[in-house]
Design a protein around this motif. Sequence first.
Motif, PDB file in Angstrom:
ATOM      1  N   LEU A  47       0.837  -1.206   0.000  1.00 41.82           N
ATOM      2  CA  LEU A  47       0.000   0.000   0.000  1.00 41.82           C
ATOM      3  C   LEU A  47       0.875   1.261   0.000  1.00 41.82           C
ATOM      4  CD1 LEU A  47      -2.941  -0.664   2.502  1.00 41.82           C
ATOM      5  CD2 LEU A  47      -3.121  -0.067   0.094  1.00 41.82           C
ATOM      6  N   ARG A  48       1.898   1.220   0.811  1.00 40.96           N
ATOM      7  CA  ARG A  48       2.800   2.383   0.845  1.00 40.96           C
ATOM      8  C   ARG A  48       3.474   2.580  -0.508  1.00 40.96           C
ATOM      9  NH1 ARG A  48       4.400   0.482   6.278  1.00 40.96           N
ATOM     10  NH2 ARG A  48       3.378   1.842   7.765  1.00 40.96           N
ATOM     11  N   LEU A 105      -2.486   7.366  -7.157  1.00 46.54           N
ATOM     12  CA  LEU A 105      -2.951   5.984  -7.299  1.00 46.54           C
ATOM     13  C   LEU A 105      -3.663   5.853  -8.637  1.00 46.54           C
ATOM     14  CD1 LEU A 105      -3.208   3.368  -5.506  1.00 46.54           C
ATOM     15  CD2 LEU A 105      -5.514   4.158  -4.973  1.00 46.54           C
ATOM     16  N   ASP A 106      -3.337   4.820  -9.388  1.00 47.70           N
ATOM     17  CA  ASP A 106      -4.002   4.643 -10.682  1.00 47.70           C
ATOM     18  C   ASP A 106      -4.627   3.249 -10.772  1.00 47.70           C
ATOM     19  OD1 ASP A 106      -2.123   2.720 -11.632  1.00 47.70           O
ATOM     20  OD2 ASP A 106      -0.742   4.337 -12.118  1.00 47.70           O
ATOM     21  N   PRO A 107      -5.468   3.024 -11.777  1.00 43.58           N
ATOM     22  CA  PRO A 107      -6.200   1.745 -11.858  1.00 43.58           C
ATOM     23  C   PRO A 107      -5.289   0.519 -11.898  1.00 43.58           C
ATOM     24  CG  PRO A 107      -7.235   3.360 -13.282  1.00 43.58           C
ATOM     25  CD  PRO A 107      -5.975   3.997 -12.775  1.00 43.58           C
ATOM     26  N   VAL A 114      -4.272  -0.289  -8.448  1.00 41.07           N
ATOM     27  CA  VAL A 114      -5.402  -0.820  -7.673  1.00 41.07           C
ATOM     28  C   VAL A 114      -5.688  -2.264  -8.074  1.00 41.07           C
ATOM     29  CG1 VAL A 114      -7.886  -0.590  -7.293  1.00 41.07           C
ATOM     30  CG2 VAL A 114      -6.425   1.415  -7.194  1.00 41.07           C
ATOM     31  N   GLN A 115      -5.561  -2.570  -9.346  1.00 40.81           N
ATOM     32  CA  GLN A 115      -5.765  -3.956  -9.780  1.00 40.81           C
ATOM     33  C   GLN A 115      -4.722  -4.870  -9.146  1.00 40.81           C
ATOM     34  OE1 GLN A 115      -5.738  -3.437 -14.028  1.00 40.81           O
ATOM     35  NE2 GLN A 115      -7.986  -3.382 -14.148  1.00 40.81           N
ATOM     36  N   LEU A 174      -3.290  -4.387  -6.276  1.00 39.32           N
ATOM     37  CA  LEU A 174      -3.694  -4.550  -4.871  1.00 39.32           C
ATOM     38  C   LEU A 174      -4.856  -5.525  -4.743  1.00 39.32           C
ATOM     39  CD1 LEU A 174      -3.442  -0.840  -3.707  1.00 39.32           C
ATOM     40  CD2 LEU A 174      -2.043  -2.732  -2.901  1.00 39.32           C
ATOM     41  N   ARG A 189      -4.816  -8.798  -2.477  1.00 39.52           N
ATOM     42  CA  ARG A 189      -5.801  -9.069  -1.420  1.00 39.52           C
ATOM     43  C   ARG A 189      -6.318 -10.492  -1.525  1.00 39.52           C
ATOM     44  NH1 ARG A 189      -7.804  -3.909  -2.365  1.00 39.52           N
ATOM     45  NH2 ARG A 189      -9.692  -4.581  -3.441  1.00 39.52           N
ATOM     46  N   PHE A 240     -11.865  -6.730   2.039  1.00 43.44           N
ATOM     47  CA  PHE A 240     -11.920  -5.328   1.635  1.00 43.44           C
ATOM     48  C   PHE A 240     -12.013  -4.427   2.867  1.00 43.44           C
ATOM     49  CE2 PHE A 240     -14.378  -1.620  -0.049  1.00 43.44           C
ATOM     50  CZ  PHE A 240     -13.349  -1.103  -0.826  1.00 43.44           C
ATOM     51  N   HIS A 260      -8.689  -4.162   4.282  1.00 43.48           N
ATOM     52  CA  HIS A 260      -7.927  -3.296   3.370  1.00 43.48           C
ATOM     53  C   HIS A 260      -8.166  -1.829   3.716  1.00 43.48           C
ATOM     54  CE1 HIS A 260      -7.018  -1.098  -0.366  1.00 43.48           C
ATOM     55  NE2 HIS A 260      -8.278  -0.715  -0.359  1.00 43.48           N
ATOM     56  N   VAL A 263      -5.541   0.926   4.874  1.00 37.86           N
ATOM     57  CA  VAL A 263      -5.368   2.186   4.152  1.00 37.86           C
ATOM     58  C   VAL A 263      -5.390   3.359   5.121  1.00 37.86           C
ATOM     59  CG1 VAL A 263      -6.459   3.776   2.509  1.00 37.86           C
ATOM     60  CG2 VAL A 263      -6.283   1.344   1.960  1.00 37.86           C
TER      61      VAL A 263
END
Lengths: 127, 301
Positions: B261-262, B270-272, B275-276, B278, B282, B289, B292, B296
């Motif tokens: 995350l860091r 942060l971009d898609p 995130v995908q 991450l 997960r 979630f 998560h 965050v």
Amino acid sequence: MQESIDLSAADRAIIETGFEATHVDGIDAETEGDGTGSGAARLVDWVDAVVALMRNRDNAEATARALGRASLEKGLTRAGWRASSIWMDALGLGRSFAMGCWMEGGACEPLVTVPAALAPVATMLDL
Amino acid sequence: MRTAFKNDDEGWPARPGGERFMGDVTKTLNAVMILSWEADGMAYDETFIAEVADLLGLGVEGIGRAVEEVESKRDNGTWGGRRRTVLEQAMERLESAGVAGLLPTEGPVADRLDGLLKRFAHDAEDDALSAFIDDDDEADDSDSGDEAVTGTADLFTFDDASVDPIDDGIEEADDTDDVDPFEELGVGAGPPPRGDEPRSAADDALDALLGDYDDDEDTTITNALDDTADPATETAENEAGLSSETAAPVQTSEAVYTMLLRTVWVDGILDPAEVQLLTRKRQELDITFERHLELVREVVG
């Protein structure tokens, strides 16, 4: 409005006291301050907008999620996430917004328009 | 004294034929991350690692893999009782990367790498001095004290022709120019340590970090390095390593995820794609979630 966002009386008292301390005190009723809802007329308008948004909970959540997704596609900053998620949490839409930001829960409808109630969040996110 | 990162015109050569393998860049990033992490003790320098990853042509996923691998194996910095060996290998890797042109030898990044090398070379000098002082009174006729001093010092004198290494293993290593130091150390590939000793956590860690090279049975340097270690320290670190092995997997998973995350926000945006990544992590790490979101908040505030 308190009911629509599932806000307890105690929490409402805390929020209103804080708002008065930081926004209302010292502001002339005829003028508008810097914060969202500052100034009596704008505050009333914004509260009406929130109530209108919350009348359809499902729609509000879908909009929140779409807003989150739009913010991600634009590029979500730490500060943007922090400020907007606090705001959305306060409206009871934090989880839906987070689902959009973090692409949780499958496909997401695109953001077509930003309701007036969420305009401050869109501004925070540079949308 | 081993020359620092800059101006090092010797050191480890590029892979045979000069070919640049993906394994080289990933291992180089791992090495930089290890040194950065151990220098701080608590975390690696996210911005610096992002710069290095960029120079190596590795994206966020590459950083994520490195974070996951290093975090899961470092045992709070003990590396299963083989911290010294791991640090030395990481230093070798950095020097090799500089020589092979994987990393710059001038500029801010080179300066930082140089600082890391000097930092850990200095630590090794201190270790050698301590060993000398400790052994001086009681071991006038003992070879072990001298070996400890000379052996450890030799680890950082590869480029000094005036030094005549006493330790045969290290001397052999100096003469071996066409091998990967990590392979030579026998910790990056499959074969177990010499004899019937069980594989340590550090072996497994380095397998994970470096395990895509061929097996190599020559563990001379490993043995030489092991001989220089302080037994008391080794014992304490091993105990720490064992205790960490019993730590709850959930904590490890969350620690790895938190580091990730860091990392994804290291560039401020942060971009898609991030995130995908991450989302996949997960699922792999079995993190909900809701958890998560809690993590965050811990990371971002």
